[in-house]
Scaffold this motif. Sequence first.
Motif, PDB file in Angstrom:
ATOM      1  N   PRO A  57      34.985  38.452  42.800  1.00 37.01           N
ATOM      2  CA  PRO A  57      34.159  37.258  42.962  1.00 37.01           C
ATOM      3  C   PRO A  57      33.360  37.206  44.257  1.00 37.01           C
ATOM      4  O   PRO A  57      32.489  36.347  44.413  1.00 37.01           O
ATOM      5  N   ILE A  58      33.643  38.125  45.197  1.00 38.80           N
ATOM      6  CA  ILE A  58      32.930  38.144  46.477  1.00 38.80           C
ATOM      7  C   ILE A  58      32.487  39.573  46.776  1.00 38.80           C
ATOM      8  O   ILE A  58      33.291  40.503  46.747  1.00 38.80           O
ATOM      9  N   ALA A  59      31.196  39.742  47.060  1.00 37.72           N
ATOM     10  CA  ALA A  59      30.675  41.043  47.471  1.00 37.72           C
ATOM     11  C   ALA A  59      30.857  41.212  48.977  1.00 37.72           C
ATOM     12  O   ALA A  59      30.872  40.223  49.723  1.00 37.72           O
ATOM     13  N   PRO A  60      30.988  42.453  49.447  1.00 41.59           N
ATOM     14  CA  PRO A  60      31.196  42.665  50.892  1.00 41.59           C
ATOM     15  C   PRO A  60      30.129  42.020  51.763  1.00 41.59           C
ATOM     16  O   PRO A  60      30.432  41.476  52.828  1.00 41.59           O
ATOM     17  N   ASP A  61      28.867  42.041  51.323  1.00 40.80           N
ATOM     18  CA  ASP A  61      27.789  41.454  52.117  1.00 40.80           C
ATOM     19  C   ASP A  61      27.900  39.938  52.225  1.00 40.80           C
ATOM     20  O   ASP A  61      27.309  39.332  53.135  1.00 40.80           O
ATOM     21  N   PHE A  90      37.303  47.461  50.650  1.00 36.93           N
ATOM     22  CA  PHE A  90      36.510  46.238  50.808  1.00 36.93           C
ATOM     23  C   PHE A  90      36.271  45.930  52.285  1.00 36.93           C
ATOM     24  O   PHE A  90      35.146  45.652  52.705  1.00 36.93           O
ATOM     25  N   ILE A  91      37.339  46.002  53.058  1.00 37.05           N
ATOM     26  CA  ILE A  91      37.225  45.688  54.485  1.00 37.05           C
ATOM     27  C   ILE A  91      36.262  46.633  55.183  1.00 37.05           C
ATOM     28  O   ILE A  91      35.493  46.224  56.059  1.00 37.05           O
ATOM     29  N   CYS A 118      50.187  46.951  58.402  1.00 37.76           N
ATOM     30  CA  CYS A 118      48.781  46.668  58.096  1.00 37.76           C
ATOM     31  C   CYS A 118      47.899  46.919  59.312  1.00 37.76           C
ATOM     32  O   CYS A 118      46.771  47.412  59.182  1.00 37.76           O
ATOM     33  N   LYS A 119      48.396  46.571  60.479  1.00 38.77           N
ATOM     34  CA  LYS A 119      47.649  46.841  61.705  1.00 38.77           C
ATOM     35  C   LYS A 119      47.323  48.325  61.822  1.00 38.77           C
ATOM     36  O   LYS A 119      46.178  48.702  62.123  1.00 38.77           O
ATOM     37  N   ASN A 120      48.296  49.157  61.561  1.00 36.82           N
ATOM     38  CA  ASN A 120      48.089  50.599  61.656  1.00 36.82           C
ATOM     39  C   ASN A 120      47.028  51.069  60.670  1.00 36.82           C
ATOM     40  O   ASN A 120      46.184  51.916  60.997  1.00 36.82           O
ATOM     41  N   ALA A 121      47.051  50.517  59.454  1.00 38.83           N
ATOM     42  CA  ALA A 121      46.065  50.901  58.441  1.00 38.83           C
ATOM     43  C   ALA A 121      44.666  50.444  58.837  1.00 38.83           C
ATOM     44  O   ALA A 121      43.673  51.166  58.623  1.00 38.83           O
ATOM     45  N   LEU A 122      44.553  49.269  59.430  1.00 43.02           N
ATOM     46  CA  LEU A 122      43.250  48.760  59.847  1.00 43.02           C
ATOM     47  C   LEU A 122      42.665  49.592  60.981  1.00 43.02           C
ATOM     48  O   LEU A 122      41.471  49.913  60.987  1.00 43.02           O
ATOM     49  N   LEU A 123      43.493  49.953  61.949  1.00 40.19           N
ATOM     50  CA  LEU A 123      43.009  50.750  63.075  1.00 40.19           C
ATOM     51  C   LEU A 123      42.616  52.157  62.633  1.00 40.19           C
ATOM     52  O   LEU A 123      41.736  52.776  63.226  1.00 40.19           O
ATOM     53  N   ALA A 124      43.253  52.634  61.562  1.00 46.03           N
ATOM     54  CA  ALA A 124      42.954  53.981  61.065  1.00 46.03           C
ATOM     55  C   ALA A 124      41.659  54.036  60.257  1.00 46.03           C
ATOM     56  O   ALA A 124      41.173  55.127  59.938  1.00 46.03           O
ATOM     57  N   LEU A 125      41.082  52.878  59.953  1.00 45.52           N
ATOM     58  CA  LEU A 125      39.872  52.833  59.136  1.00 45.52           C
ATOM     59  C   LEU A 125      38.664  53.472  59.820  1.00 45.52           C
ATOM     60  O   LEU A 125      37.772  53.992  59.158  1.00 45.52           O
TER      61      LEU A 125
END
Length: 236
Positions: A46-50, A71-72, A88-95
């Motif tokens: 229902p929500i596009a990234p932009d 998505f993030i 989750c923090k580790n996964a976000l920093l690895a992005l």
Amino acid sequence: MNEFTLTWLGQGGYALQIGEKTLYLDPYMSDMVGKKEKLARLVPPPIAPDDAHPDYCLATHDHMDHLDTDFISQMDCANVKFICPESCKNALLALGHGIEESQIIVLNRGDVLEFDSFTLRAVYADHTPDSVGFVIAFDEITVYFTGDTLYGDEVGANVSADIICCCINGKWGNMNAEEAVQVALRSGASIAIPNHYGMFAENTADPAIFRAMAEAAGLRTYTMGHGETVDMKGLL
């Protein structure tokens, strides 16, 4: 401004408008699970990234349908605060998407954050080693999001919610409809909103079964449509 709305994004995901702040909680907006696990989406995002401009993005645990890094990685995250367990923090920093460590607040079970207009508490969930549920209190309304969790005595204990948003699919590490009713009653909620169904054919459930069980136990329910927005005060 006392606006308090809830939009169901599918699976266990929601967008909340709390006063002037926008929160995303476990938004699954990509086809990441389809690409990696061959489980196709049954409903469109229902929500596009932009169009995604949350002030806060919350994750209960690090599974793809709750921490959607595809998505993030397409969002503008420059002004987003992420609130989540350590995994989750580790996964976000690895992005490698420019998310700074200073943008991430680690919230473990029992931790509480006080914001200008609302309070956020992380509570026990039995799904991954550091998974959590979230309890959000705003303008005398408390909403409990179970996140993904198996049934157990600690789930929903000492929560004191008005509204519960609970998983009901009964497989892959989650409680079933009957167990979700017991957690809802334990939490003190007067109305229950089921989730974690209708996204993947391989991992869904019939919300009508939950609704019948809940109402037989004296618990009111509300079944949200995909992408539907409700006024939280109006539910009560």
